[in-house]
Design a protein around this motif. Sequence first.
Motif, mmCIF file in Angstrom:
data_model
loop_
_atom_site.group_PDB
_atom_site.id
_atom_site.type_symbol
_atom_site.label_atom_id
_atom_site.label_comp_id
_atom_site.label_asym_id
_atom_site.label_seq_id
_atom_site.Cartn_x
_atom_site.Cartn_y
_atom_site.Cartn_z
ATOM 1 N N ARG A 98 0.830 -1.210 0.000
ATOM 2 C CA ARG A 98 0.000 0.000 0.000
ATOM 3 C C ARG A 98 0.865 1.262 0.000
ATOM 4 O O ARG A 98 0.598 2.206 -0.733
ATOM 5 C CB ARG A 98 -0.924 -0.025 1.234
ATOM 6 C CG ARG A 98 -1.964 1.033 1.226
ATOM 7 C CD ARG A 98 -2.911 0.865 0.047
ATOM 8 N NE ARG A 98 -3.772 2.021 -0.093
ATOM 9 C CZ ARG A 98 -3.965 2.681 -1.231
ATOM 10 N NH1 ARG A 98 -3.367 2.286 -2.340
ATOM 11 N NH2 ARG A 98 -4.774 3.724 -1.273
ATOM 12 N N LEU A 102 1.001 4.161 -2.827
ATOM 13 C CA LEU A 102 0.786 5.583 -2.536
ATOM 14 C C LEU A 102 1.963 6.417 -3.020
ATOM 15 O O LEU A 102 1.802 7.541 -3.473
ATOM 16 C CB LEU A 102 0.568 5.795 -1.042
ATOM 17 C CG LEU A 102 -0.774 5.308 -0.490
ATOM 18 C CD1 LEU A 102 -0.790 5.362 1.030
ATOM 19 C CD2 LEU A 102 -1.933 6.132 -1.054
ATOM 20 N N SER A 105 1.410 7.147 -6.504
ATOM 21 C CA SER A 105 0.129 7.773 -6.837
ATOM 22 C C SER A 105 0.294 9.197 -7.328
ATOM 23 O O SER A 105 1.105 9.943 -6.822
ATOM 24 C CB SER A 105 -0.763 7.835 -5.603
ATOM 25 O OG SER A 105 -1.347 6.606 -5.378
ATOM 26 N N MET A 153 -8.834 6.355 -0.602
ATOM 27 C CA MET A 153 -7.771 6.813 0.309
ATOM 28 C C MET A 153 -8.364 7.432 1.563
ATOM 29 O O MET A 153 -7.886 7.192 2.679
ATOM 30 C CB MET A 153 -6.886 7.850 -0.389
ATOM 31 C CG MET A 153 -5.983 7.303 -1.452
ATOM 32 S SD MET A 153 -4.945 8.638 -2.063
ATOM 33 C CE MET A 153 -4.401 7.936 -3.608
ATOM 34 N N ILE A 229 0.916 5.534 6.466
ATOM 35 C CA ILE A 229 -0.053 5.540 5.362
ATOM 36 C C ILE A 229 -0.957 6.775 5.478
ATOM 37 O O ILE A 229 -1.197 7.481 4.501
ATOM 38 C CB ILE A 229 -0.871 4.224 5.359
ATOM 39 C CG1 ILE A 229 0.047 3.060 4.969
ATOM 40 C CG2 ILE A 229 -2.081 4.309 4.427
ATOM 41 C CD1 ILE A 229 -0.587 1.679 5.044
ATOM 42 N N HIS A 232 0.896 9.890 4.348
ATOM 43 C CA HIS A 232 1.023 9.882 2.903
ATOM 44 C C HIS A 232 -0.269 10.374 2.241
ATOM 45 O O HIS A 232 -0.260 11.206 1.327
ATOM 46 C CB HIS A 232 1.293 8.446 2.452
ATOM 47 C CG HIS A 232 2.391 8.354 1.459
ATOM 48 N ND1 HIS A 232 2.430 9.144 0.344
ATOM 49 C CD2 HIS A 232 3.480 7.579 1.395
ATOM 50 C CE1 HIS A 232 3.505 8.834 -0.355
ATOM 51 N NE2 HIS A 232 4.160 7.889 0.266
ATOM 52 N N ILE A 233 -1.399 9.834 2.719
ATOM 53 C CA ILE A 233 -2.695 10.203 2.148
ATOM 54 C C ILE A 233 -2.968 11.685 2.389
ATOM 55 O O ILE A 233 -3.422 12.405 1.497
ATOM 56 C CB ILE A 233 -3.813 9.316 2.747
ATOM 57 C CG1 ILE A 233 -3.607 7.868 2.279
ATOM 58 C CG2 ILE A 233 -5.202 9.830 2.361
ATOM 59 C CD1 ILE A 233 -4.547 6.858 2.904
ATOM 60 N N LEU A 236 -0.946 13.724 -0.053
ATOM 61 C CA LEU A 236 -1.511 13.687 -1.403
ATOM 62 C C LEU A 236 -2.727 14.602 -1.527
ATOM 63 O O LEU A 236 -3.062 15.063 -2.607
ATOM 64 C CB LEU A 236 -1.908 12.247 -1.788
ATOM 65 C CG LEU A 236 -0.772 11.333 -2.254
ATOM 66 C CD1 LEU A 236 -1.250 9.890 -2.342
ATOM 67 C CD2 LEU A 236 -0.233 11.787 -3.600
#
Length: 259
Positions: A98, A102, A105, A153, A229, A232-233, A236
């Motif tokens: 995952r 990402l 992405s 996400m 995670i 990261h999201i 983004l």
Amino acid sequence: EAMARNITAKDFQAPYKELAPFSDIIRTQHMEILAAAKDRQDFTANVSHELKTPLTAISGYAELLAANMVAPEQKMHFYHEIQKCAARLLRLINDIIRLAELDRSEREPLFNEVDLAEIVEESLNTLQLNAEQHKIKLNLQLEKCIVHGNREMLKELVDNLVVNAIFYNSPGGYVLIKVGTDKGRQQLLVKDNGIGIPATEQGKIFQRFYRVDKSRSKATGGTGLGLAIVKHIVELHSAEIILDSTPGVGTSFTIVFSC
Ligand code: ADP
């Protein structure tokens, strides 16, 4: 080339005499490249270590069973340990994949107008069940709240934060999920009255594999990748995370959007 060898503290103190005329910009860029390479090396070392531990246990248990060296009344325990280690490996591998996804992405093609309240509602059944199992009360304050983002996400972000808020808590505790707009900015708040995070640890918990208390985390098999995670999201989405936590009192994570 920086990737091929070991990055050490010395690299960060290299003299830049010959680059003096441009030194500031080049130095900054050089530092960034080195830091990224160092980060990658640390990550690879951590991944190897994290995968090796459960795999070593599995192969040890299996070897003993295959050699018929386990007393009959002990066998079930060994099977369960193998199962637990295998499940842990699977969780680790899923989270690592995952993170890699990402990393690759891109923002725009995947983004839409989505309602954060709706995203929370869609996950609610699973989260509610999880909360009940841990004897935690879920409180909700949901208002329609449109952000420019990626549905999957954002769902993952909510899940990760809420599962942590339930887990790092005690029976009888609560978790509040609040979605709405404050001063024109869309916000998601996940607040608990659980064990809290010491001030000295608060800067570290978003690092990959970092866990405040490994023994506690191990009980459920946390991977230490959930908040990496989340971070990261959030990045983004060009959003920011505000962490507010006091040991013994509780923790809140606020995600502030600007779109
Ligand atoms: P893990 O799989 O260990 O839960 P995470 O990346 O999700 O990994 O979280 C990293 C660490 O941050 C956890 O091991 C825990 O020590 C701490 N943490 C995360 N959320 C909370 C919370 N709501 N309350 C207290 N501690 C938390």
